[in-house]
Scaffold this active site. Sequence first.
Site, PDB file in Angstrom:
ATOM      1  N   ILE A   1      28.860  45.313  51.569  1.00  0.00           N
ATOM      2  CA  ILE A   1      27.648  45.285  52.404  1.00  0.00           C
ATOM      3  C   ILE A   1      27.974  44.622  53.741  1.00  0.00           C
ATOM      4  CG2 ILE A   1      25.213  44.638  52.487  1.00  0.00           C
ATOM      5  CD1 ILE A   1      25.343  44.359  49.386  1.00  0.00           C
TER       6      ILE A   1
ATOM      7  N   ASN B   1      37.466  35.175  52.363  1.00  0.00           N
ATOM      8  CA  ASN B   1      38.741  34.734  51.766  1.00  0.00           C
ATOM      9  C   ASN B   1      39.500  35.905  51.133  1.00  0.00           C
ATOM     10  OD1 ASN B   1      37.313  35.251  49.459  1.00  0.00           O
ATOM     11  ND2 ASN B   1      37.488  33.196  48.572  1.00  0.00           N
TER      12      ASN B   1
ATOM     13  N   PHE C   1      26.922  36.652  53.323  1.00  0.00           N
ATOM     14  CA  PHE C   1      27.160  37.553  52.185  1.00  0.00           C
ATOM     15  C   PHE C   1      28.139  36.969  51.170  1.00  0.00           C
ATOM     16  CE2 PHE C   1      26.348  40.643  55.661  1.00  0.00           C
ATOM     17  CZ  PHE C   1      25.350  41.394  55.080  1.00  0.00           C
TER      18      PHE C   1
ATOM     19  N   SER D   1      19.030  38.545  45.597  1.00  0.00           N
ATOM     20  CA  SER D   1      19.107  39.729  44.734  1.00  0.00           C
ATOM     21  C   SER D   1      17.825  39.890  43.938  1.00  0.00           C
ATOM     22  CB  SER D   1      20.277  39.532  43.772  1.00  0.00           C
ATOM     23  OG  SER D   1      20.206  40.461  42.721  1.00  0.00           O
TER      24      SER D   1
ATOM     25  N   TYR E   1      25.111  34.202  37.514  1.00  0.00           N
ATOM     26  CA  TYR E   1      25.165  34.785  38.870  1.00  0.00           C
ATOM     27  C   TYR E   1      23.777  34.741  39.513  1.00  0.00           C
ATOM     28  CZ  TYR E   1      24.661  38.496  42.332  1.00  0.00           C
ATOM     29  OH  TYR E   1      24.329  39.198  43.459  1.00  0.00           O
TER      30      TYR E   1
ATOM     31  N   LYS F   1      21.898  32.617  42.910  1.00  0.00           N
ATOM     32  CA  LYS F   1      21.035  33.158  43.973  1.00  0.00           C
ATOM     33  C   LYS F   1      19.720  32.378  44.034  1.00  0.00           C
ATOM     34  CE  LYS F   1      23.784  36.402  45.335  1.00  0.00           C
ATOM     35  NZ  LYS F   1      24.499  36.183  46.597  1.00  0.00           N
TER      36      LYS F   1
ATOM     37  N   ASN G   1      31.738  47.769  37.508  1.00  0.00           N
ATOM     38  CA  ASN G   1      30.605  47.350  36.670  1.00  0.00           C
ATOM     39  C   ASN G   1      29.393  48.214  36.946  1.00  0.00           C
ATOM     40  OD1 ASN G   1      31.757  44.895  35.569  1.00  0.00           O
ATOM     41  ND2 ASN G   1      31.645  44.099  37.667  1.00  0.00           N
ATOM     42  N   ASN G   2      29.297  48.697  38.169  1.00  0.00           N
ATOM     43  CA  ASN G   2      28.048  49.322  38.619  1.00  0.00           C
ATOM     44  C   ASN G   2      28.083  50.831  38.469  1.00  0.00           C
ATOM     45  OD1 ASN G   2      28.343  46.773  40.887  1.00  0.00           O
ATOM     46  ND2 ASN G   2      26.601  46.859  39.524  1.00  0.00           N
TER      47      ASN G   2
END
Length: 337
Positions: free
Chosen positions: A12, A32, A80, A124, A148, A152, A197-198
């Site tokens: 993104i 990174n 992000f 998210s 996760y 957020k 995963n998606n």
Amino acid sequence: MRILVTGGTGYIGSHTVLSLQEAGHEVVAIDNLVNSSEESLRRVAGLSGKAAVFHRVDLVDESAIDAVFAAHPIDAVIHFAGLKAVGESVREPLRYYHNNLTGTLNLLRVMDRHGVRSIVFSSSATVYGEHNPSPYLEKMEIGANNPYGRTKEQIEDILTDLGAADSRWRIALLRYFNPVGAHPSGLIGEDPQGIPNNLVPFIAQVAVGRREKLMVFGGDYDTPDGTCQRDYIHVVDLAQGHVAALDFVAEKPGVFRWNLGSGKGSSVLEVLRSFEKAVGRPLPYEVTGRRPGDLPAFWADASLALADLGWSTTRTVDQMCEDHWRWQKNNPHGYNT
Ligand code: NAD
Ligand code: UFG
């Protein structure tokens, strides 16, 4: 403005760097490279005709972030950078909390020291958790159900407290629904490491011959075709939402929350059919057991982003699949092709 984009080489992030440049902003990107490659920004530069400044920086290193702010006059930040795999976060919670929370705290401390107090944060839809009915509204009580998602939610809390303590902060919390697709050039896109995963990245790898078949996780949900429904959003629409949020907070201090979604749910099988249409042939799949933690169906109420930002999605699921397929077909092994 000169915008610092953390996670700027990511999926993104790279699309947003392009949208920012197209809107006339200068970009300093940091990352990174734990889940991305600098090649994405080289390609963005080819598309925009402008090179973003890039520094390889890990956000857990506060002095490295400080050096970037010392070297460049930054007006605002789009944040992000973070780890994002739900299953991995369940197995490695310390890594997720350390990376996502420490990284964000370091960033915010450096911003404050340098007097930069505008930030757009990648949250998210997962923060809405299991208890809220769809469509999700920004005013609902949040409560994520995995580490996760909790990073957020906790970062949203930190930013909300910061905005309450100091009225100079300008904070946009953007709750993304399911980003898919790629820039229509086919030059930049999502490049997952390992097994995706998606849903859409997995289908794309089936289509290009890297995976044998799609496993559809659950065909017995209480939905029209028995498969889960999600609110898919084209990554270019999402990127443009960031530019709109940045413009909004430039005019108005405070803490704001916006859903970035289409307002419409699509099932796993509907997405598969759209992708097959883009590819021009049927793709192999098998309906298998449910994936632990999956919710049957959720989608956004996206009316607040329209009212406040004048932003709404313009690209359909068919376009998401066509663009995602163009990227995958032209780059079967992602940026390593
Ligand atoms: P991505 O992995 O492509 O991008 C994240 C980037 O952050 C990567 O380039 C990674 O190398 C970098 N990064 C991670 N930890 C870092 C650290 N400590 N220091 C510096 N860089 C670091 O993922 P994406 O899909 O582009 O997601 C961007 C953001 O949007 C993430 O915060 C993610 O949680 C959030 N988000 C993504 C989705 C989605 O489905 N893609 C949905 C909702 C929210
Ligand atoms: N699915 C399959 N097979 C696959 C992959 C996914 O059937 O190989 C199904 C899932 O079971 C789900 C749907 O496709 O029903 C979408 O799954 P994704 O993993 O693509 O997306 P999720 O909605 O589970 O999660 C995504 C992001 C999260 C984010 C969440 C809410 O991965 O980070 O959207 O925004 F939190």
